[in-house]
Design a protein around this motif. Structure first.
Motif, PDB file in Angstrom:
ATOM      1  N   LEU A   1       3.723  11.926   2.088  1.00  0.00           N
ATOM      2  CA  LEU A   1       3.049  12.298   0.836  1.00  0.00           C
ATOM      3  C   LEU A   1       2.752  13.789   0.880  1.00  0.00           C
TER       4      LEU A   1
ATOM      5  N   TYR B   1       0.877   4.217  -2.830  1.00  0.00           N
ATOM      6  CA  TYR B   1       0.676   5.644  -2.563  1.00  0.00           C
ATOM      7  C   TYR B   1       1.876   6.457  -3.051  1.00  0.00           C
TER       8      TYR B   1
ATOM      9  N   VAL C   1       1.612   7.117  -6.721  1.00  0.00           N
ATOM     10  CA  VAL C   1       0.520   8.011  -7.114  1.00  0.00           C
ATOM     11  C   VAL C   1       0.879   9.478  -6.885  1.00  0.00           C
TER      12      VAL C   1
ATOM     13  N   ALA D   1       0.838  -1.204   0.000  1.00  0.00           N
ATOM     14  CA  ALA D   1       0.000   0.000   0.000  1.00  0.00           C
ATOM     15  C   ALA D   1       0.868   1.247   0.000  1.00  0.00           C
ATOM     16  N   ARG D   2       1.896   1.265   0.873  1.00  0.00           N
ATOM     17  CA  ARG D   2       2.812   2.416   0.911  1.00  0.00           C
ATOM     18  C   ARG D   2       3.430   2.646  -0.466  1.00  0.00           C
TER      19      ARG D   2
ATOM     20  N   GLY E   1       6.412  12.158  -2.806  1.00  0.00           N
ATOM     21  CA  GLY E   1       6.308  11.171  -1.746  1.00  0.00           C
ATOM     22  C   GLY E   1       7.646  10.490  -1.524  1.00  0.00           C
TER      23      GLY E   1
END
Length: 80
Positions: free
Chosen positions: A56, A21, A24, A17-18, A28
């Motif tokens: 982020l 993100y 995206v 998940a990290r 980040g």
């Protein structure tokens, strides 16, 4: 002054998940993490508990692999 961070709970894919993100958001970065151990309720076994810190757009977050007893959902915790 206390720092407050969103704390996202996952079964076993907090790092995935990290990384998603981070792909995206242009600004980040991964900030590290930790591996802890915890007792499995009702047994004498320990399991790894992993955390993944990331940023982020200037805001820090933490993802946690908490195991199947805490599946990902719409709730979040705050790390103070």
């Amino acid at each position: 002054m206390a720092t407050i961070r969103p704390f996202l709970w996952f079964d076993a894919n907090g790092q995935e998940a990290r990384d998603f993100y981070l792909s995206v958001f242009e600004n980040g970065k991964a900030l590290g993490g930790a591996v802890l151990t915890d007792w499995v309720s009702g047994s004498k076994k320990t399991v790894p508990i992993e955390t993944f810190d990331f940023e982020l757009e200037g805001s820090r977050f933490m993802a946690l692999n908490a195991g199947p007893s805490s599946p990902f959902n719409e709730r979040l915790s705050l790390y103070i």
